[in-house]
Design an enzyme around this catalytic site. Structure first.
Site, PDB file in Angstrom:
ATOM      1  N   GLU A 186      22.978   5.052 113.764  1.00  0.00           N
ATOM      2  CA  GLU A 186      23.158   4.938 112.307  1.00  0.00           C
ATOM      3  C   GLU A 186      21.928   4.300 111.646  1.00  0.00           C
ATOM      4  O   GLU A 186      22.030   3.250 111.032  1.00  0.00           O
ATOM      5  CB  GLU A 186      24.369   4.051 111.990  1.00  0.00           C
ATOM      6  CG  GLU A 186      25.691   4.518 112.543  1.00  0.00           C
ATOM      7  CD  GLU A 186      26.781   3.475 112.356  1.00  0.00           C
ATOM      8  OE1 GLU A 186      27.946   3.877 112.273  1.00  0.00           O
ATOM      9  OE2 GLU A 186      26.489   2.270 112.298  1.00  0.00           O
ATOM     10  N   PRO A 187      20.776   4.924 111.777  1.00  0.00           N
ATOM     11  CA  PRO A 187      19.579   4.311 111.198  1.00  0.00           C
ATOM     12  C   PRO A 187      19.551   4.447 109.678  1.00  0.00           C
ATOM     13  O   PRO A 187      19.884   5.508 109.144  1.00  0.00           O
ATOM     14  CB  PRO A 187      18.448   5.140 111.819  1.00  0.00           C
ATOM     15  CG  PRO A 187      19.074   6.478 112.058  1.00  0.00           C
ATOM     16  CD  PRO A 187      20.511   6.232 112.388  1.00  0.00           C
ATOM     17  N   CYS A 210      14.919 -12.901  82.746  1.00  0.00           N
ATOM     18  CA  CYS A 210      15.078 -14.328  82.485  1.00  0.00           C
ATOM     19  C   CYS A 210      15.679 -15.048  83.683  1.00  0.00           C
ATOM     20  O   CYS A 210      16.823 -15.509  83.636  1.00  0.00           O
ATOM     21  CB  CYS A 210      15.965 -14.523  81.263  1.00  0.00           C
ATOM     22  SG  CYS A 210      15.452 -13.503  79.897  1.00  0.00           S
ATOM     23  N   GLU A 211      14.960 -15.085  84.775  1.00  0.00           N
ATOM     24  CA  GLU A 211      15.359 -15.783  85.997  1.00  0.00           C
ATOM     25  C   GLU A 211      14.080 -16.196  86.704  1.00  0.00           C
ATOM     26  O   GLU A 211      13.167 -15.381  86.818  1.00  0.00           O
ATOM     27  CB  GLU A 211      16.103 -14.841  86.969  1.00  0.00           C
ATOM     28  CG  GLU A 211      17.411 -14.279  86.507  1.00  0.00           C
ATOM     29  CD  GLU A 211      18.578 -15.232  86.711  1.00  0.00           C
ATOM     30  OE1 GLU A 211      18.411 -16.267  87.404  1.00  0.00           O
ATOM     31  OE2 GLU A 211      19.650 -14.944  86.152  1.00  0.00           O
ATOM     32  N   TYR A 265      16.408 -11.818  99.768  1.00  0.00           N
ATOM     33  CA  TYR A 265      16.140 -12.127 101.172  1.00  0.00           C
ATOM     34  C   TYR A 265      14.805 -12.829 101.374  1.00  0.00           C
ATOM     35  O   TYR A 265      14.411 -13.052 102.516  1.00  0.00           O
ATOM     36  CB  TYR A 265      16.059 -10.849 102.009  1.00  0.00           C
ATOM     37  CG  TYR A 265      17.211  -9.879 101.902  1.00  0.00           C
ATOM     38  CD1 TYR A 265      18.456 -10.185 102.453  1.00  0.00           C
ATOM     39  CD2 TYR A 265      17.042  -8.641 101.300  1.00  0.00           C
ATOM     40  CE1 TYR A 265      19.498  -9.262 102.393  1.00  0.00           C
ATOM     41  CE2 TYR A 265      18.085  -7.719 101.242  1.00  0.00           C
ATOM     42  CZ  TYR A 265      19.307  -8.038 101.790  1.00  0.00           C
ATOM     43  OH  TYR A 265      20.321  -7.129 101.739  1.00  0.00           O
ATOM     44  N   TYR A 273      17.225   0.013 100.682  1.00  0.00           N
ATOM     45  CA  TYR A 273      17.784  -1.135  99.954  1.00  0.00           C
ATOM     46  C   TYR A 273      16.952  -1.472  98.711  1.00  0.00           C
ATOM     47  O   TYR A 273      16.785  -2.629  98.356  1.00  0.00           O
ATOM     48  CB  TYR A 273      17.949  -2.345 100.901  1.00  0.00           C
ATOM     49  CG  TYR A 273      18.679  -1.953 102.164  1.00  0.00           C
ATOM     50  CD1 TYR A 273      20.032  -1.675 102.118  1.00  0.00           C
ATOM     51  CD2 TYR A 273      18.008  -1.776 103.379  1.00  0.00           C
ATOM     52  CE1 TYR A 273      20.721  -1.244 103.256  1.00  0.00           C
ATOM     53  CE2 TYR A 273      18.679  -1.353 104.517  1.00  0.00           C
ATOM     54  CZ  TYR A 273      20.035  -1.094 104.444  1.00  0.00           C
ATOM     55  OH  TYR A 273      20.705  -0.659 105.566  1.00  0.00           O
ATOM     56  N   ARG A 325      15.115  -7.289  96.711  1.00  0.00           N
ATOM     57  CA  ARG A 325      14.893  -7.801  98.060  1.00  0.00           C
ATOM     58  C   ARG A 325      14.048  -9.077  98.118  1.00  0.00           C
ATOM     59  O   ARG A 325      14.391 -10.004  98.857  1.00  0.00           O
ATOM     60  CB  ARG A 325      14.299  -6.721  98.975  1.00  0.00           C
ATOM     61  CG  ARG A 325      15.221  -5.496  99.135  1.00  0.00           C
ATOM     62  CD  ARG A 325      14.751  -4.542 100.202  1.00  0.00           C
ATOM     63  NE  ARG A 325      14.924  -5.104 101.517  1.00  0.00           N
ATOM     64  CZ  ARG A 325      13.980  -5.643 102.237  1.00  0.00           C
ATOM     65  NH1 ARG A 325      12.738  -5.642 101.819  1.00  0.00           N
ATOM     66  NH2 ARG A 325      14.239  -6.178 103.397  1.00  0.00           N
ATOM     67  N   GLY A 334      19.785  -0.619 112.427  1.00  0.00           N
ATOM     68  CA  GLY A 334      19.155  -1.929 112.546  1.00  0.00           C
ATOM     69  C   GLY A 334      17.714  -1.921 113.009  1.00  0.00           C
ATOM     70  O   GLY A 334      17.075  -2.975 113.079  1.00  0.00           O
TER      71      GLY A 334
HETATM   72  C1  LIG Z   1      23.818  -1.125 107.060  1.00  0.00           C
HETATM   73  C2  LIG Z   1      24.352  -0.442 108.248  1.00  0.00           C
HETATM   74  C3  LIG Z   1      23.563   0.422 108.998  1.00  0.00           C
HETATM   75  C4  LIG Z   1      22.098   0.676 108.693  1.00  0.00           C
HETATM   76  O1  LIG Z   1      21.337  -0.437 108.939  1.00  0.00           O
HETATM   77  P1  LIG Z   1      19.723  -0.341 108.952  1.00  0.00           P
HETATM   78  O2  LIG Z   1      19.294  -1.707 109.289  1.00  0.00           O
HETATM   79  O3  LIG Z   1      19.314   0.079 107.607  1.00  0.00           O
HETATM   80  O4  LIG Z   1      19.364   0.659 109.989  1.00  0.00           O
HETATM   81  C5  LIG Z   1      24.135   1.061 110.077  1.00  0.00           C
HETATM   82  N1  LIG Z   1      25.426   0.847 110.410  1.00  0.00           N
HETATM   83  C6  LIG Z   1      26.224   0.014 109.710  1.00  0.00           C
HETATM   84  C7  LIG Z   1      27.621  -0.165 110.127  1.00  0.00           C
HETATM   85  C8  LIG Z   1      25.715  -0.660 108.621  1.00  0.00           C
HETATM   86  O5  LIG Z   1      26.500  -1.494 107.947  1.00  0.00           O
END
Ligand SMILES: *Cc1c(COP(=O)(O)O)cnc(C)c1O
Length: 424
Positions: A277-278, A348-349, A320, A377, A316, A239
């Site tokens: 988990e980056p 075509c959007e 978003y 992404y 994206r 995140g």
């Molecule tokens: C998508 C996701 C991430 C990675 O998120 P980033 O914002 O790209 O760092 C990490 N953990 C889980 C469970 C996710 O679903």
């Protein structure tokens, strides 16, 4: 920091001029700087060095095999969310004990494949999922580690589509439910309740929501430990935000400085291991999308640049409302004229745009544009909409570039299809 910069008039990736790649592979294409991927990974690793965390790159952000392999070779683990990502993880030969598996909807087949592959743990999102993992582990005669994904109910102040850790989201379990589960872990003889997991959202530029969530969950960890459940892993998710335009996100160092002190009462070396988990932090600024201007069009009120990449290549902006900087590959000389344009694709959007009302230097038909910060992404969300071929992924290391995934062919388009004569 990333390795896309002008040298002389031309934009380069590491030591390769972009026009050389465009000439070889055609446009549009994704372009990844492997040096930048590794740099971001190593920055995070260095910042958290004191805790020796397990850093699992989030495969869903960028699942290119060459990218994954490069990170794995430098010690990264992988965070997966599907059987397909497990397949990729195995392909790049990651140590399965560095793989964690999240997703609110893991199928029994995916669970079985992951247990057979001996992954480190599942991040579990519902009570029923625990039952299924336990049953599959029983059938396979294996003990499986799990972490419970907690919903710490914090607001990360990011786009609502990428907010995942507040009460209204589908993700994780409440602290109350999770506490009960830990206390009743004896009901799951084939599972080891080894960890807790949070992932509160994406593109979070400030450490405060993380701090708030981690504090809440550390209290939880202490209470379940008091109840006799040793928690070995604290997975703080991904995140971390990056710079798309004018954001001022925390650096890896600042992030670590805000997070690590929270664990001061925990023995991070032996007692409780941090997992990160980056996804975006490592990959976002490591890739770009290169596209060519096909046409220009102006009416009284609007100017359009029609380019050869569309929303099927990069969704994206449409999905978003995301902002991506757009740079001309050849810097326009001197004090160039600038004007406001919509950069749109061929699809075509009306949602098919890469930028709206963007002030850009005047470029002409045939010129190349670089859509910046597309390493996360980007390609992974691309599709064949309008029967467009998915575009190549090119990797650069130093002076050399290689196609890591080739442009699809028309044959690829219809590979799994047939004309069913019985209905005609
Ligand atoms: C998508 C996701 C991430 C990675 O998120 P980033 O914002 O790209 O760092 C990490 N953990 C889980 C469970 C996710 O679903």
């Amino acid at each position: 920091m990333h390795r896309f910069e002008y040298r002389g008039r031309e934009l380069t990736c590491e030591d390769v001029p972009l026009s050389a790649i465009a000439k070889k592979v055609g446009t549009p294409f994704y372009l990844y700087s492997i040096g930048t991927f590794l740099d971001h990974y190593l920055k995070l690793k260095e910042a958290f060095k004191a805790a020796n965390p397990l850093i699992c790159f989030s495969v869903k952000a960028n699942s290119n095999l060459t990218v994954l392999k490069a990170l794995v070779k430098h010690g990264a683990g992988l965070d997966i969310v599907s059987g397909g990502e497990l397949f990729r993880a195995k392909k790049v030969g990651v140590d399965p004990q560095k793989v964690v598996f999240a997703s609110v909807g893991k199928s029994e087949a995916e669970i079985e494949a992951a247990i057979r592959a001996r992954i480190l743990m599942f991040n579990v999102e519902s009570v029923q999922e625990l039952d299924v993992i336990n049953a599959v582990a029983c059938r396979l005669k294996k003990t499986q580690k799990v972490a419970i994904r907690l919903n710490p109910d914090v607001q990360p102040h990011t786009h609502h589509y990428i907010t995942t850790g507040s009460r209204e989201n589908k993700f994780g379990l409440s602290l109350e439910t999770a506490y009960k589960l830990f206390m009743e872990s004896y009901r799951y003889p084939f599972l080891r309740f080894a960890g807790v997991h949070i992932h509160i959202g994406s593109q979070i530029t400030d450490a405060r929501p993380f701090v708030k969530a981690i504090k809440r969950v550390l209290k939880f960890v202490d209470s379940v430990r008091f109840g006799g459940n040793p928690v070995e892993y604290f997975n703080i998710g991904g995140g971390l935000g990056i710079i798309y335009s004018k954001e001022k996100p925390q650096t890896a160092k600042e992030f670590a400085a805000a997070i690590l002190p929270l664990f001061k009462d925990h023995d991070l070396k032996h007692g409780l291991r941090i997992i990160l988990e980056p996804g975006r932090f490592i990959s976002g600024n490591s890739g770009i999308l290169v596209t060519r201007v096909l046409y220009e069009k102006s009416s009284d009120s609007k100017s359009f640049l029609i380019v050869d990449a569309g929303m099927n290549d990069l969704i994206r902006p449409a999905f978003y409302g995301a902002h991506h900087e757009i740079l001309p590959v050849w810097k326009v000389r001197g004090k160039s004229r600038r004007h406001s344009v919509d950069v749109v694709g061929p699809i075509c959007e009306s949602g098919d745009f890469l930028a709206k009302d963007r002030t850009l230097p005047v470029v002409g038909v045939g010129d190349l544009l670089a859509v910046m910060s597309c390493g996360a992404y980007g390609f992974v969300m691309s599709s064949n909409y309008n029967s467009r071929l998915r575009i190549p992924e090119v990797v650069v290391k130093g002076k050399r570039f290689f196609t890591a995934r080739r442009r699809e062919s028309f044959r690829d388009l219809i590979r799994n299809e047939k004309i069913v004569s019985e209905v005609i």
